[in-house]
Scaffold this active site. Structure first.
Site, PDB file in Angstrom:
ATOM      1  N   SER A 174       0.845  -1.197   0.000  1.00  0.00           N
ATOM      2  CA  SER A 174       0.000   0.000   0.000  1.00  0.00           C
ATOM      3  C   SER A 174       0.881   1.248   0.000  1.00  0.00           C
ATOM      4  O   SER A 174       1.692   1.446   0.901  1.00  0.00           O
ATOM      5  CB  SER A 174      -0.890   0.014   1.243  1.00  0.00           C
ATOM      6  N   HIS A 229      -1.195  -1.250  -4.331  1.00  0.00           N
ATOM      7  CA  HIS A 229      -2.465  -0.990  -3.641  1.00  0.00           C
ATOM      8  C   HIS A 229      -2.586   0.509  -3.349  1.00  0.00           C
ATOM      9  O   HIS A 229      -1.730   1.095  -2.680  1.00  0.00           O
ATOM     10  CB  HIS A 229      -2.503  -1.805  -2.346  1.00  0.00           C
ATOM     11  N   ASP A 258      -4.921   3.529  -1.795  1.00  0.00           N
ATOM     12  CA  ASP A 258      -6.027   3.792  -0.879  1.00  0.00           C
ATOM     13  C   ASP A 258      -6.614   5.177  -1.113  1.00  0.00           C
ATOM     14  O   ASP A 258      -6.026   6.183  -0.722  1.00  0.00           O
ATOM     15  CB  ASP A 258      -5.529   3.688   0.568  1.00  0.00           C
ATOM     16  N   MET A 290      -9.225   7.792  -0.067  1.00  0.00           N
ATOM     17  CA  MET A 290     -10.088   8.097   1.095  1.00  0.00           C
ATOM     18  C   MET A 290     -10.633   9.511   0.966  1.00  0.00           C
ATOM     19  O   MET A 290      -9.891  10.426   0.579  1.00  0.00           O
ATOM     20  CB  MET A 290      -9.277   8.017   2.395  1.00  0.00           C
ATOM     21  N   HIS A 314      -8.394   0.747  -3.834  1.00  0.00           N
ATOM     22  CA  HIS A 314      -9.321   0.500  -2.723  1.00  0.00           C
ATOM     23  C   HIS A 314     -10.001   1.831  -2.407  1.00  0.00           C
ATOM     24  O   HIS A 314      -9.372   2.728  -1.856  1.00  0.00           O
ATOM     25  CB  HIS A 314      -8.478  -0.022  -1.537  1.00  0.00           C
ATOM     26  N   MET A 373     -12.317   4.145  -0.415  1.00  0.00           N
ATOM     27  CA  MET A 373     -12.991   4.341   0.872  1.00  0.00           C
ATOM     28  C   MET A 373     -13.686   5.694   0.834  1.00  0.00           C
ATOM     29  O   MET A 373     -13.208   6.686   1.401  1.00  0.00           O
ATOM     30  CB  MET A 373     -11.964   4.265   2.019  1.00  0.00           C
ATOM     31  N   MET A 397     -11.284  -6.531   5.354  1.00  0.00           N
ATOM     32  CA  MET A 397     -10.483  -5.564   6.117  1.00  0.00           C
ATOM     33  C   MET A 397     -10.126  -6.175   7.472  1.00  0.00           C
ATOM     34  O   MET A 397     -10.992  -6.627   8.213  1.00  0.00           O
ATOM     35  CB  MET A 397     -11.263  -4.261   6.342  1.00  0.00           C
ATOM     36  N   ASP A 435      -6.327  -6.730   4.275  1.00  0.00           N
ATOM     37  CA  ASP A 435      -5.701  -5.409   4.318  1.00  0.00           C
ATOM     38  C   ASP A 435      -5.725  -4.862   5.734  1.00  0.00           C
ATOM     39  O   ASP A 435      -6.797  -4.674   6.311  1.00  0.00           O
ATOM     40  CB  ASP A 435      -6.507  -4.500   3.365  1.00  0.00           C
TER      41      ASP A 435
HETATM   42  C1  DX5 Z   1      -6.258   1.216   5.717  1.00  0.00           C
HETATM   43  C2  DX5 Z   1      -5.811   0.968   4.311  1.00  0.00           C
HETATM   44  C3  DX5 Z   1      -4.652   0.066   4.206  1.00  0.00           C
HETATM   45  C4  DX5 Z   1      -3.377   0.545   4.873  1.00  0.00           C
HETATM   46  C5  DX5 Z   1      -2.641  -0.672   5.347  1.00  0.00           C
HETATM   47  O1  DX5 Z   1      -7.516   1.782   5.710  1.00  0.00           O
HETATM   48  O2  DX5 Z   1      -6.845   0.390   3.554  1.00  0.00           O
HETATM   49  O3  DX5 Z   1      -4.399  -0.318   2.862  1.00  0.00           O
HETATM   50  O4  DX5 Z   1      -2.552   1.295   4.028  1.00  0.00           O
HETATM   51  O5  DX5 Z   1      -1.539  -0.276   6.068  1.00  0.00           O
HETATM   52  P1  DX5 Z   1      -0.791  -1.227   7.096  1.00  0.00           P
HETATM   53  O6  DX5 Z   1      -0.262  -2.397   6.311  1.00  0.00           O
HETATM   54  O7  DX5 Z   1       0.266  -0.352   7.638  1.00  0.00           O
HETATM   55  O8  DX5 Z   1      -1.789  -1.658   8.120  1.00  0.00           O
HETATM   56 ZN    ZN Z   2      -6.377  -0.493   1.539  1.00  0.00          ZN
END
Ligand code: DX5
Ligand code: ZN
Length: 219
Positions: free
Chosen positions: A9, A34, A36, A38, A67, A69, A139, A177
């Site tokens: 990620s 990956h 993210d 948000m 991903h 969110m 998750m 994840d």
């Molecule tokens: C959290 C994200 C993850 C995050 C994971 O909401 O979806 O992808 O980056 O990070 P680590 O591996 O540090 O938990």
């Molecule tokens: Zn993620």
């Protein structure tokens, strides 16, 4: 067992040199990138959107595993796909009644659709839509930030999903994840997960290539 894929990620990367970070991930053996997205509403944090995806796209030929969110993810899909996503995953909790339409819309672009479930959402909430998605994202932390600890009880959901896909003969990837480390990755795989997301573990590693290799090989 399906092929294990490692999806670092970029949330844990140095945002001031994202191009180099993504190139480094590719050199170090990542299978997917990956990303993210948000929105500050579905989760408290704001990260990035289509412009970052587009920039990342220019620095790697690896598939981009996005991903989302965000609330009403259906509205975001076109921009994210046009920016270069190869897999788009939306949260069941954010889609409500629009989950089916959202998954169909993602697939209409000829790319893979994923559905994510937060720790408190049961697999049963999405099982009936399994024909419409290619990947289930379980998750293992509450979405919103990196560096949290894996919530053990989420492993049972991955197992439940794996059994369901086996029974129904559906070929589906199961991604996990949040909080995955070299210490707990064996139990994650034993639960049936084949796509491993890792942010902090990969980016804080003294030797990124070795850590990615370990995440892939440890059983
Ligand atoms: C959290 C994200 C993850 C995050 C994971 O909401 O979806 O992808 O980056 O990070 P680590 O591996 O540090 O938990
Ligand atoms: Zn993620």
């Amino acid at each position: 067992m399906k092929k294990i894929k490692i999806a670092p990620s970029i949330l844990a990367a140095d945002f001031s040199k994202m191009g180099e970070e993504v190139e480094r991930l590719e050199r170090c053996g990542a299978d997917l990138i990956h990303c993210d997205v948000m929105d500050g509403t579905f989760v408290p944090t704001i990260t990035f959107g289509m412009h970052m995806i587009e920039a990342v796209r220019r620095h790697t030929s690896l598939p981009l595993d996005v991903h989302i969110m965000c609330v009403r993810p259906l509205n975001k899909v076109s921009d994210i796909v046009n920016a270069g996503a190869d897999i788009v995953t939306v949260h069941a909790e954010a889609c409500g009644d629009a989950l089916k339409d959202t998954l169909r819309f993602i697939r209409s672009y000829g790319i893979r659709a994923g559905v994510a479930i937060s720790p408190d959402t049961p697999f049963a909430a999405v099982a009936e839509y399994a024909e419409l998605f290619d990947m289930l994202l379980v998750m293992s932390v509450y979405p919103g930030r990196g560096g949290q600890k894996l919530i053990e009880r989420t492993l049972a959901k991955a197992e439940e999903a794996r059994n369901f896909f086996e029974k129904t003969g559906l070929e589906r990837d199961i991604e996990m994840d949040g909080g995955i480390t070299e210490e707990n990755v064996a139990s994650v795989k034993a639960a049936g997960v084949n796509v491993i997301v890792a942010g902090s573990t990969v980016f804080h590693a003294p030797d990124m290539a070795k850590t990615i290799q370990n995440l892939r090989d440890i059983r």
